[in-house]
Design an enzyme around this catalytic site. Sequence first.
Site, mmCIF file in Angstrom:
data_model
loop_
_atom_site.group_PDB
_atom_site.id
_atom_site.type_symbol
_atom_site.label_atom_id
_atom_site.label_comp_id
_atom_site.label_asym_id
_atom_site.label_seq_id
_atom_site.Cartn_x
_atom_site.Cartn_y
_atom_site.Cartn_z
ATOM 1 N N SER A 10 18.088 16.267 22.606
ATOM 2 C CA SER A 10 16.629 16.350 22.623
ATOM 3 C C SER A 10 16.076 17.756 22.819
ATOM 4 O O SER A 10 14.852 17.941 22.764
ATOM 5 C CB SER A 10 16.060 15.427 23.702
ATOM 6 O OG SER A 10 16.115 14.081 23.269
ATOM 7 N N LYS A 40 13.760 18.798 20.153
ATOM 8 C CA LYS A 40 12.328 18.502 20.197
ATOM 9 C C LYS A 40 11.507 19.758 20.450
ATOM 10 O O LYS A 40 10.301 19.786 20.137
ATOM 11 C CB LYS A 40 12.038 17.463 21.278
ATOM 12 C CG LYS A 40 12.545 16.049 20.960
ATOM 13 C CD LYS A 40 12.118 15.084 22.055
ATOM 14 C CE LYS A 40 12.420 13.625 21.704
ATOM 15 N NZ LYS A 40 13.819 13.254 21.963
ATOM 16 N N SER A 63 10.486 12.933 26.587
ATOM 17 C CA SER A 63 11.489 12.952 25.526
ATOM 18 C C SER A 63 11.420 11.706 24.646
ATOM 19 O O SER A 63 12.445 11.170 24.213
ATOM 20 C CB SER A 63 12.902 13.103 26.124
ATOM 21 O OG SER A 63 13.784 13.661 25.188
#
Length: 372
Positions: free
Chosen positions: A65, A68, A120
């Site tokens: 993640s 991101k 997240s």
Amino acid sequence: MPRETVDPRLSVGGERLASMGVVVDLPPGVPAPPALRNVSWLLADLDTGEVIAAKAAHARLLPASTLKTLTALTLIPRVDARRSYTATAADANADGTRVGLLPGQSYTGSQLFSALLMASGNDAAYALARAGGGLPATLSAMNEQARFLGAHDTVAKDPSGLDAPGQSSSAYDLALIGRAAMQLPEFRAYVTTRQIAFPGRPGKGGKRSTYVVSNHNRLLYNYEGTIGIKNGYTSAAKRTFISAVSRGGKRYILTEMHGLDPSWRAQAAMYDWAFRYGERATPVGSLVEPGTVTEPPALPSATTAAVPAPGSPAPPQAAGDVVALPALRSGSRWALSEAGLAPWVGFGGLGAAVLLVGVFATRAITRTTRRH
């Protein structure tokens, strides 16, 4: 001594960053940086871009993640934070971590970015990708953004960061991405917010119901001066992290990949060392400025060598040799034990793969389908 020959693909930011071991240049009397239980990491001055210390900075690994951060960097200028966007069933049914988007309910761009960076939310990632022009267009823009930054170890295949065949990044690239994202005031606001009230299902009498969404970055709660950025985890990528801390007029950024320590204290120890000794270290490289290395360095002529079977010694490698590595299989995830071989992606594993095969040849690789 003759200068060591390095592959230019691994030396963006300086030839010393092609090393697969810890690279740091300290004067007498200054202790080495604390050990981190991971495959690769990089510590840099957030303002000057000087790399203070690193380990396997260009090793291509799964970003989880932390990707991101690139999603947000790409979409913040494209998605209006004040406009409302309606979530779909496909968004709400995203695999892995979700903030809890409800099909048919509207969310502002700001709420979606908060869900993306604080909690997240993979559902928020897909909703933002749709708002930003659709999934293919978003991924194309993310990869274009990575090239502009000089992040040539990075290939985005899923805006949520969930493991995908061919997806990769490196500790060096995550530092480039994190540094660029921190230039955006909106991004800085999202990643330093600890809690928000997030829209839920309507309550009794039609009253709008909300629930609390908290920031997953535990360093933010426990280490003074933390100003971001983003953590990640999948069972194959292990723990990945981009963090940044400001104290006493200095700002540092630390990135980690394939981490094996769930505690925030290891990062805190590295920052303690940085604020005490970082200015006494001679930089070992630099984070290139955006727009200065938009094309990957030219490749040398290369031959291809097979990876030795587990238990067999790695053959000698000539400078410029490319190691052929197993590709990630579609629909599967490779999880590694603490002593496992890192899941190198593409040719970025050059040199590192040879080293790791030799060191970790006897260690087991286990297969799993868990994703977070």
